[in-house]
Design a protein around this motif. Sequence first.
Motif, PDB file in Angstrom:
ATOM      1  N   SER A 143      70.511  25.442  12.647  1.00 59.20           N
ATOM      2  CA  SER A 143      70.114  25.055  11.293  1.00 59.20           C
ATOM      3  C   SER A 143      70.716  23.710  10.932  1.00 59.20           C
ATOM      4  N   ALA A 144      69.852  22.808  10.478  1.00 60.74           N
ATOM      5  CA  ALA A 144      70.298  21.518   9.963  1.00 60.74           C
ATOM      6  C   ALA A 144      70.138  21.471   8.446  1.00 60.74           C
ATOM      7  N   PHE A 145      69.858  22.628   7.846  1.00 59.45           N
ATOM      8  CA  PHE A 145      69.614  22.714   6.411  1.00 59.45           C
ATOM      9  C   PHE A 145      70.868  23.248   5.738  1.00 59.45           C
ATOM     10  N   VAL A 146      71.650  22.362   5.151  1.00 53.41           N
ATOM     11  CA  VAL A 146      72.904  22.753   4.520  1.00 53.41           C
ATOM     12  C   VAL A 146      72.610  23.668   3.330  1.00 53.41           C
ATOM     13  N   GLY A 147      73.303  24.793   3.267  1.00 52.99           N
ATOM     14  CA  GLY A 147      73.092  25.728   2.175  1.00 52.99           C
ATOM     15  C   GLY A 147      71.974  26.712   2.403  1.00 52.99           C
ATOM     16  N   GLY A 148      71.403  26.716   3.602  1.00 51.93           N
ATOM     17  CA  GLY A 148      70.300  27.628   3.882  1.00 51.93           C
ATOM     18  C   GLY A 148      70.729  29.081   4.022  1.00 51.93           C
ATOM     19  N   PHE A 149      72.024  29.316   4.271  1.00 53.82           N
ATOM     20  CA  PHE A 149      72.561  30.666   4.415  1.00 53.82           C
ATOM     21  C   PHE A 149      73.796  30.804   3.536  1.00 53.82           C
ATOM     22  N   ALA A 150      73.986  32.010   2.989  1.00 55.69           N
ATOM     23  CA  ALA A 150      75.250  32.285   2.309  1.00 55.69           C
ATOM     24  C   ALA A 150      76.381  32.281   3.331  1.00 55.69           C
ATOM     25  N   ASP A 151      76.127  32.859   4.494  1.00 55.90           N
ATOM     26  CA  ASP A 151      77.070  32.870   5.613  1.00 55.90           C
ATOM     27  C   ASP A 151      76.228  32.986   6.879  1.00 55.90           C
ATOM     28  N   MET A 152      76.029  31.882   7.573  1.00 53.43           N
ATOM     29  CA  MET A 152      75.112  31.868   8.709  1.00 53.43           C
ATOM     30  C   MET A 152      75.589  32.800   9.816  1.00 53.43           C
ATOM     31  N   VAL A 153      76.892  32.830  10.065  1.00 52.53           N
ATOM     32  CA  VAL A 153      77.398  33.702  11.121  1.00 52.53           C
ATOM     33  C   VAL A 153      77.143  35.165  10.778  1.00 52.53           C
ATOM     34  N   GLN A 154      77.462  35.551   9.563  1.00 55.11           N
ATOM     35  CA  GLN A 154      77.271  36.945   9.158  1.00 55.11           C
ATOM     36  C   GLN A 154      75.798  37.336   9.179  1.00 55.11           C
ATOM     37  N   ASP A 155      74.934  36.447   8.677  1.00 54.11           N
ATOM     38  CA  ASP A 155      73.507  36.764   8.620  1.00 54.11           C
ATOM     39  C   ASP A 155      72.901  36.895  10.019  1.00 54.11           C
ATOM     40  N   THR A 156      73.283  36.001  10.920  1.00 53.85           N
ATOM     41  CA  THR A 156      72.716  36.057  12.269  1.00 53.85           C
ATOM     42  C   THR A 156      73.359  37.162  13.099  1.00 53.85           C
ATOM     43  N   GLN A 157      74.614  37.495  12.813  1.00 55.18           N
ATOM     44  CA  GLN A 157      75.266  38.612  13.498  1.00 55.18           C
ATOM     45  C   GLN A 157      74.497  39.910  13.244  1.00 55.18           C
ATOM     46  N   ALA A 158      73.965  40.059  12.035  1.00 54.74           N
ATOM     47  CA  ALA A 158      73.189  41.257  11.724  1.00 54.74           C
ATOM     48  C   ALA A 158      71.954  41.360  12.614  1.00 54.74           C
ATOM     49  N   ILE A 159      71.323  40.218  12.915  1.00 52.90           N
ATOM     50  CA  ILE A 159      70.167  40.230  13.811  1.00 52.90           C
ATOM     51  C   ILE A 159      70.604  40.584  15.227  1.00 52.90           C
ATOM     52  N   ALA A 160      71.708  39.961  15.679  1.00 54.82           N
ATOM     53  CA  ALA A 160      72.207  40.243  17.029  1.00 54.82           C
ATOM     54  C   ALA A 160      72.619  41.708  17.176  1.00 54.82           C
ATOM     55  N   ASP A 161      73.212  42.276  16.129  1.00 49.86           N
ATOM     56  CA  ASP A 161      73.640  43.673  16.190  1.00 49.86           C
ATOM     57  C   ASP A 161      72.459  44.625  16.351  1.00 49.86           C
ATOM     58  N   SER A 162      71.276  44.198  15.889  1.00 47.75           N
ATOM     59  CA  SER A 162      70.094  45.064  15.976  1.00 47.75           C
ATOM     60  C   SER A 162      69.380  44.966  17.321  1.00 47.75           C
ATOM     61  N   LEU A 163      69.871  44.104  18.206  1.00 50.87           N
ATOM     62  CA  LEU A 163      69.212  43.859  19.484  1.00 50.87           C
ATOM     63  C   LEU A 163      69.161  45.131  20.334  1.00 50.87           C
ATOM     64  N   ARG A 164      67.968  45.410  20.851  1.00 55.25           N
ATOM     65  CA  ARG A 164      67.753  46.567  21.716  1.00 55.25           C
ATOM     66  C   ARG A 164      67.116  46.099  23.016  1.00 55.25           C
ATOM     67  N   VAL A 165      67.539  46.663  24.115  1.00 56.54           N
ATOM     68  CA  VAL A 165      66.975  46.287  25.416  1.00 56.54           C
ATOM     69  C   VAL A 165      66.457  47.520  26.131  1.00 56.54           C
ATOM     70  N   THR A 166      65.442  47.307  26.936  1.00 50.20           N
ATOM     71  CA  THR A 166      64.900  48.362  27.792  1.00 50.20           C
ATOM     72  C   THR A 166      65.113  47.953  29.234  1.00 50.20           C
ATOM     73  N   LEU A 167      65.794  48.802  30.007  1.00 51.31           N
ATOM     74  CA  LEU A 167      66.030  48.529  31.412  1.00 51.31           C
ATOM     75  C   LEU A 167      64.957  49.207  32.242  1.00 51.31           C
ATOM     76  N   GLY A 168      64.572  48.527  33.326  1.00 54.51           N
ATOM     77  CA  GLY A 168      63.503  49.063  34.150  1.00 54.51           C
ATOM     78  C   GLY A 168      63.839  49.031  35.623  1.00 54.51           C
ATOM     79  N   GLU A 169      63.188  48.117  36.355  1.00 52.00           N
ATOM     80  CA  GLU A 169      63.344  48.067  37.805  1.00 52.00           C
ATOM     81  C   GLU A 169      64.780  47.711  38.208  1.00 52.00           C
ATOM     82  N   PHE A 170      65.220  48.257  39.341  1.00 52.41           N
ATOM     83  CA  PHE A 170      66.519  47.863  39.875  1.00 52.41           C
ATOM     84  C   PHE A 170      66.427  46.434  40.400  1.00 52.41           C
ATOM     85  N   ALA A 171      67.440  45.633  40.081  1.00 51.98           N
ATOM     86  CA  ALA A 171      67.424  44.222  40.507  1.00 51.98           C
ATOM     87  C   ALA A 171      67.626  44.130  42.022  1.00 51.98           C
TER      88      ALA A 171
END
Length: 206
Positions: free
Chosen positions: A178-206
């Motif tokens: 983000s190059a937009f100053v003031g675009g987030f109340a707390d950019m780390v906290q807001d984006t951490q919430a997105i990262a915390d929701s990350l879900r992955v599906t595992l499939g084939e063996f590497a």
Amino acid sequence: MTLRSQDIVDIAFDAPEGWYDVELLSEHGSEDWPERLTASLDAGALAGELAERLRALQQLLHAEDPTGATRARVYVPVPAAGVLTAFQTWELLELEVDDSPESYLAAVDAEGGHREPGYEIVGYRSWRTPHPTGELVGFTHLTAIADEDAGDALLEQRVVFALFPVGSAQAVQLVFRSAFVGGFADMVQDTQAIADSLRVTLGEFA
């Protein structure tokens, strides 16, 4: 007995209102995506400016990864303002035998004070946290890029997360910029919430 790692075959995550998938230039029919997205939003008199900024984002993403393997979303919480508050990219990182959250954190920490003519990292900090699927490594900083035409520096905040799912042959890396100053109340906290929701599906063996 050595447990074999599995490939990530799908990833998903939540996003607050105002985030939209970017149609990359490598995708067929994406040329008019800026106009189509803008038309679906209430951009008002600044619709043209917003579309141009969306097109510039497409071009930036294509220049950074023309293969289209790096996916992206853009954050436009107030379309009528005609600005892009931030954008997010995500990609899979192939892990070698010695790769781990520890080695990833050591590598990014080593670059935490990087500077060169026209480019400087400011205010770097990093952290590690548990995640429902494994372990999350995060870091944030400001990048100061000299703008010779304006005679000053352009500031961009970046927040990066790397998720290391248990039993996976890849890590998932999310980058928020983000190059937009003031675009987030707390950019780390807001984006951490997105990262915390990350879900992955595992499939084939590497």
